[in-house]
Scaffold this active site. Structure first.
Site, mmCIF file in Angstrom:
data_model
loop_
_atom_site.group_PDB
_atom_site.id
_atom_site.type_symbol
_atom_site.label_atom_id
_atom_site.label_comp_id
_atom_site.label_asym_id
_atom_site.label_seq_id
_atom_site.Cartn_x
_atom_site.Cartn_y
_atom_site.Cartn_z
ATOM 1 C CB SER A 79 -0.909 0.026 1.234
ATOM 2 O OG SER A 79 -1.628 -1.171 1.336
HETATM 3 N N1 SAH Z 1 -0.628 -5.260 3.901
HETATM 4 C C1 SAH Z 1 0.122 -5.522 2.697
HETATM 5 C C2 SAH Z 1 -0.561 -5.079 1.411
HETATM 6 C C3 SAH Z 1 -1.757 -5.847 1.165
HETATM 7 S S1 SAH Z 1 -2.268 -6.129 -0.468
HETATM 8 C C4 SAH Z 1 1.510 -4.937 2.762
HETATM 9 O O1 SAH Z 1 1.840 -4.241 3.724
HETATM 10 O O2 SAH Z 1 2.295 -5.202 1.831
HETATM 11 C C5 SAH Z 1 -3.594 -7.200 -0.040
HETATM 12 C C6 SAH Z 1 -3.180 -8.604 0.274
HETATM 13 O O3 SAH Z 1 -4.364 -9.294 0.715
HETATM 14 C C7 SAH Z 1 -2.664 -9.379 -0.938
HETATM 15 O O4 SAH Z 1 -1.406 -9.907 -0.659
HETATM 16 C C8 SAH Z 1 -3.721 -10.473 -1.133
HETATM 17 O O5 SAH Z 1 -3.181 -11.689 -1.600
HETATM 18 C C9 SAH Z 1 -4.286 -10.627 0.273
HETATM 19 N N2 SAH Z 1 -5.623 -11.230 0.333
HETATM 20 C C10 SAH Z 1 -6.665 -11.105 -0.530
HETATM 21 N N3 SAH Z 1 -7.722 -11.817 -0.114
HETATM 22 C C11 SAH Z 1 -7.345 -12.429 1.059
HETATM 23 C C12 SAH Z 1 -7.998 -13.310 1.955
HETATM 24 N N4 SAH Z 1 -9.239 -13.757 1.767
HETATM 25 N N5 SAH Z 1 -7.309 -13.722 3.041
HETATM 26 C C13 SAH Z 1 -6.014 -13.314 3.268
HETATM 27 N N6 SAH Z 1 -5.357 -12.498 2.433
HETATM 28 C C14 SAH Z 1 -6.008 -12.047 1.346
#
Ligand code: SAH
Length: 228
Positions: A79
């Site tokens: 993000s």
């Molecule tokens: N917090 C992260 C950025 C998140 S991007 C950072 O600091 O880099 C969102 C993430 O959520 C992605 O890696 C995606 O694979 C994950 N995601 C999407 N759906 C999900 C689910 N149902 N359970 C767990 N993770 C999920």
């Protein structure tokens, strides 16, 4: 203006070392984060400390402190630093708190939370990302972060309840399982929306009697939270 030229020189400079990253981080905190209104000293301190370049692929190291999200592979992104700071500030984390994060991604947000909380449990649905985040967090030396590959919609019942929950992928509705896993006096922040054009950040509060209130605070763009 002075900062602009300094940033430019630093971004153009080919040798990147710990000192130049430190300076870039200072500029990022000042220009991207404080200037937009994030004031919490502990949040600013955590962001100033965590080395964002370690959480992005090598080819993006020089861009690690720019004002936006960056690709981390598997069509996912780390993000924008301001959004990380904004969400962390609104979560009001303290050293006693057990925190759940959904969407580990690169592990960067988990590291920022771990600077402020007692322990961070974080769930990532893409096993390769869970594994690489765990590796980098381990190398940096975090002992208060536990990473699990799995489906965040289920939360982490064995570790619940949580004082704080942060979701960093956008579901179309507030996941009730996660609200259930929130402790009394708990707080959750998450993006919710049918598509990227209609997403908002929501803050969910549970009072000491278990009564839940929900508030919409900011339009945002997150990757969708996927179903297993
Ligand atoms: N917090 C992260 C950025 C998140 S991007 C950072 O600091 O880099 C969102 C993430 O959520 C992605 O890696 C995606 O694979 C994950 N995601 C999407 N759906 C999900 C689910 N149902 N359970 C767990 N993770 C999920």
């Amino acid at each position: 203006m002075k900062w602009f030229f300094l940033t430019l020189i630093l971004n153009l400079g080919c040798s990147q070392n710990a000192d130049s990253y430190e300076i870039k981080r200072k500029i990022m905190v000042k220009d991207q984060i404080k200037r937009r209104g994030v004031e919490d000293k502990l949040v600013l301190k955590a962001i100033q400390k965590v080395e964002r370049e370690k959480f992005v692929p090598e080819k993006y190291h020089a861009l690690a402190y720019t004002d936006g999200p960056l690709p981390i592979g598997y069509k996912q992104t780390i993000s924008q630093p301001y959004i990380v700071a904004y969400m962390t500030e609104h979560l009001q984390v303290d050293k006693q708190h057990k925190v759940l994060e959904i969407g580990t991604g690169s592990g960067y947000q988990a590291a920022v939370l771990a600077e402020m909380a007692k322990h961070v449990f974080t769930i990532e649905i893409i096993p390769e990302l869970a594994e690489s985040a765990e590796k980098v967090l381990d190398e940096i030396g975090y002992k208060n972060i536990t990473v699990m590959a799995g489906d965040g919609y289920k939360g982490w019942p064995e570790e619940a309840p949580f004082d704080r929950i942060m979701v960093t992928a956008a579901p179309t509705k507030i996941p009730e399982k996660l609200v259930e896993q929130l402790a009394p006096n708990g707080r959750m922040i998450l993006p919710v929306g049918e598509d990227v054009l209609s997403q908002y950040l929501w803050v969910i509060k549970k009072n000491k009697k278990g009564v839940v209130t929900k508030e919409k605070i900011l339009p945002v763009r997150f990757v969708p939270m996927v179903k297993e």
